[in-house]
Enzyme design. Structure first.
Site, PDB file in Angstrom:
ATOM      1  N   LYS A  13       0.017   9.118   0.861  1.00  4.43           N
ATOM      2  CA  LYS A  13      -0.988  10.165   1.087  1.00  4.43           C
ATOM      3  C   LYS A  13      -1.176  10.449   2.575  1.00  4.43           C
ATOM      4  CE  LYS A  13      -4.490   7.918  -0.591  1.00  4.43           C
ATOM      5  NZ  LYS A  13      -4.017   6.633  -1.074  1.00  4.43           N
ATOM      6  N   ARG A  88     -12.529   8.714  -4.227  1.00  5.08           N
ATOM      7  CA  ARG A  88     -11.824   7.631  -4.894  1.00  5.08           C
ATOM      8  C   ARG A  88     -12.525   7.203  -6.174  1.00  5.08           C
ATOM      9  NH1 ARG A  88      -9.004   5.533  -0.088  1.00  5.08           N
ATOM     10  NH2 ARG A  88      -7.569   3.927  -0.771  1.00  5.08           N
ATOM     11  N   ARG A 123       4.307  -1.866   5.821  1.00  5.16           N
ATOM     12  CA  ARG A 123       3.517  -0.850   6.514  1.00  5.16           C
ATOM     13  C   ARG A 123       2.941  -1.382   7.822  1.00  5.16           C
ATOM     14  NH1 ARG A 123      -0.944   2.723   3.491  1.00  5.16           N
ATOM     15  NH2 ARG A 123      -2.195   0.831   3.406  1.00  5.16           N
ATOM     16  N   ARG A 156      -2.253  -4.270   8.554  1.00  2.92           N
ATOM     17  CA  ARG A 156      -3.634  -4.307   8.070  1.00  2.92           C
ATOM     18  C   ARG A 156      -3.901  -5.560   7.239  1.00  2.92           C
ATOM     19  NH1 ARG A 156      -4.356   1.584   5.593  1.00  2.92           N
ATOM     20  NH2 ARG A 156      -5.336   0.307   3.999  1.00  2.92           N
ATOM     21  N   ARG A 167      -6.090  -3.917  -4.936  1.00  4.44           N
ATOM     22  CA  ARG A 167      -6.242  -2.495  -4.602  1.00  4.44           C
ATOM     23  C   ARG A 167      -5.594  -1.615  -5.659  1.00  4.44           C
ATOM     24  NH1 ARG A 167      -3.575  -2.310   0.898  1.00  4.44           N
ATOM     25  NH2 ARG A 167      -4.131  -0.117   1.000  1.00  4.44           N
TER      26      ARG A 167
END
Ligand code: ADP
Ligand code: ZN
Length: 213
Positions: A13, A88, A123, A156, A167
């Site tokens: 996204k 969300r 990531r 992160r 998640r």
């Protein structure tokens, strides 16, 4: 044009929102980025959000709704915006309705869970400007250094494997119902996430162009 990106964490996204933001010259607004900024600045809001985020849970609705309300009145949102990571939950989507904000298009990037798990592990994020990268799919020119600002790249806390799992659970339970919510409004545009970022971008732009008519 008011656009929204839906999708699992790591579906891409944020990456697509950045590209679309530049192409159409409208700001991409990421509640995740706004929350991380607050955390980095050590504000009260940031401290409140940290435990939720690091544990892979959603930050309470009233907190993120407050952030979004404040952000959307800024001048740069006059000609439209892209929402990345908000709403969300159905309650958050209803808050947008109550603000009389009607989305022109909701792009839902579809990616299988196992691909998500592989992606999130690689990531990386710029600690300074927040730009996102991936060690395999979107590497920086110099390893560990942001292309845009020269800042140092970080992983992160919520991209740890055990947190990724929760998640994804949260996504399926609380966020995925938004697809039906926006399909019922006739604005849902599903896009199958591709292995290559440019390929997903091409499909995303095609979906957006179909909205613009
Ligand atoms: P990702 O899409 O990869 O999960 P984000 O940067 O969008 O990354 O979000 C990171 C975290 O910030 C989420 O796991 C959640 O804890 C919090 N967050 C972001 N946006 C929202 C939101 N709209 N509602 C509740 N929590 C949010
Ligand atoms: Zn940077």
């Amino acid at each position: 044009m008011k656009l929204m990106f839906l999708g699992a964490p790591g579906a891409g996204k944020g990456t697509q929102a950045e590209v679309v933001s530049e192409r159409y010259n409208i700001p991409a607004i990421s509640t995740g980025a706004l929350l991380r900024e607050a955390m980095a600045n050590g504000t009260e809001l940031g401290m409140k959000a940290k435990s939720y985020i690091d544990g892979g849970a959603l930050v309470p609705d009233d907190v993120v709704i407050g952030i979004i309300k404040e952000r959307l009145v800024a001048d740069d949102c006059k000609n439209g915006f892209i929402l990345d990571g908000f709403p969300r939950t159905v309650a958050q989507a209803k808050a947008l309705d109550e603000m009389d904000i009607k989305m022109d298009g909701v792009v839902s990037i579809e990616v299988e869970d196992d691909a998500i798990i592989r992606r999130l592990g690689g990531r990386r994020l710029c600690g300074k400007c927040g730009s996102s990268y991936h060690v395999d799919y979107k590497p920086t020119a110099v390893a560990g250094v942001c292309d845009k600002c020269g800042g140092e790249l970080i992983t992160r806390a919520d991209d740890k494997p055990e947190v990724i799992k929760s998640r994804l659970d949260v996504y399926h339970e609380q966020t995925e119902p938004l697809k039906d919510f926006y399909a019922a409004k006739g604005v849902l545009k599903p896009v199958i996430g591709q292995e290559k970022i440019e390929d997903t971008t091409a499909l995303t732009i095609a979906a957006i162009e179909s909205i613009r008519g």
